[in-house]
Write a protein that holds these residues in place. Sequence first.
Motif, mmCIF file in Angstrom:
data_model
loop_
_atom_site.group_PDB
_atom_site.id
_atom_site.type_symbol
_atom_site.label_atom_id
_atom_site.label_comp_id
_atom_site.label_asym_id
_atom_site.label_seq_id
_atom_site.Cartn_x
_atom_site.Cartn_y
_atom_site.Cartn_z
ATOM 1 N N TYR A 15 0.861 -1.171 0.000
ATOM 2 C CA TYR A 15 0.000 0.000 0.000
ATOM 3 C C TYR A 15 0.902 1.227 0.000
ATOM 4 O O TYR A 15 1.922 1.251 0.694
ATOM 5 N N GLY A 17 0.948 5.484 0.510
ATOM 6 C CA GLY A 17 0.203 6.647 0.958
ATOM 7 C C GLY A 17 0.964 7.371 2.046
ATOM 8 O O GLY A 17 2.153 7.143 2.259
ATOM 9 N N THR A 36 -4.343 6.979 1.261
ATOM 10 C CA THR A 36 -3.917 6.779 -0.122
ATOM 11 C C THR A 36 -4.731 7.715 -1.010
ATOM 12 O O THR A 36 -5.587 8.442 -0.525
#
Length: 84
Positions: A15, A17, A36
Amino acid sequence: MTACGSGPQQQTKEYTGTVKPAGITSYQYGTHRLETATENFALKSDSIDLTRYEQKQVTLTATSIEGYPIDGGPAYLNVISIKE
């Protein structure tokens, strides 16, 4: 069915972000959150001090924590590794 009598495999995913402190939330889980471009995630880690990454853009590897989201909150992730 799982092999060798092992439990369910935790699938890791990346992920990207910005890490932010959890602050006051309605869902009451996670020490931090990842923002994100399209969604937010609640974060925790048993091995990484997430405060070191607050306000930084990162890519993290995490597993989803079973049983979440709850109380209208975001998915809950257990962070395994992180890089700036």
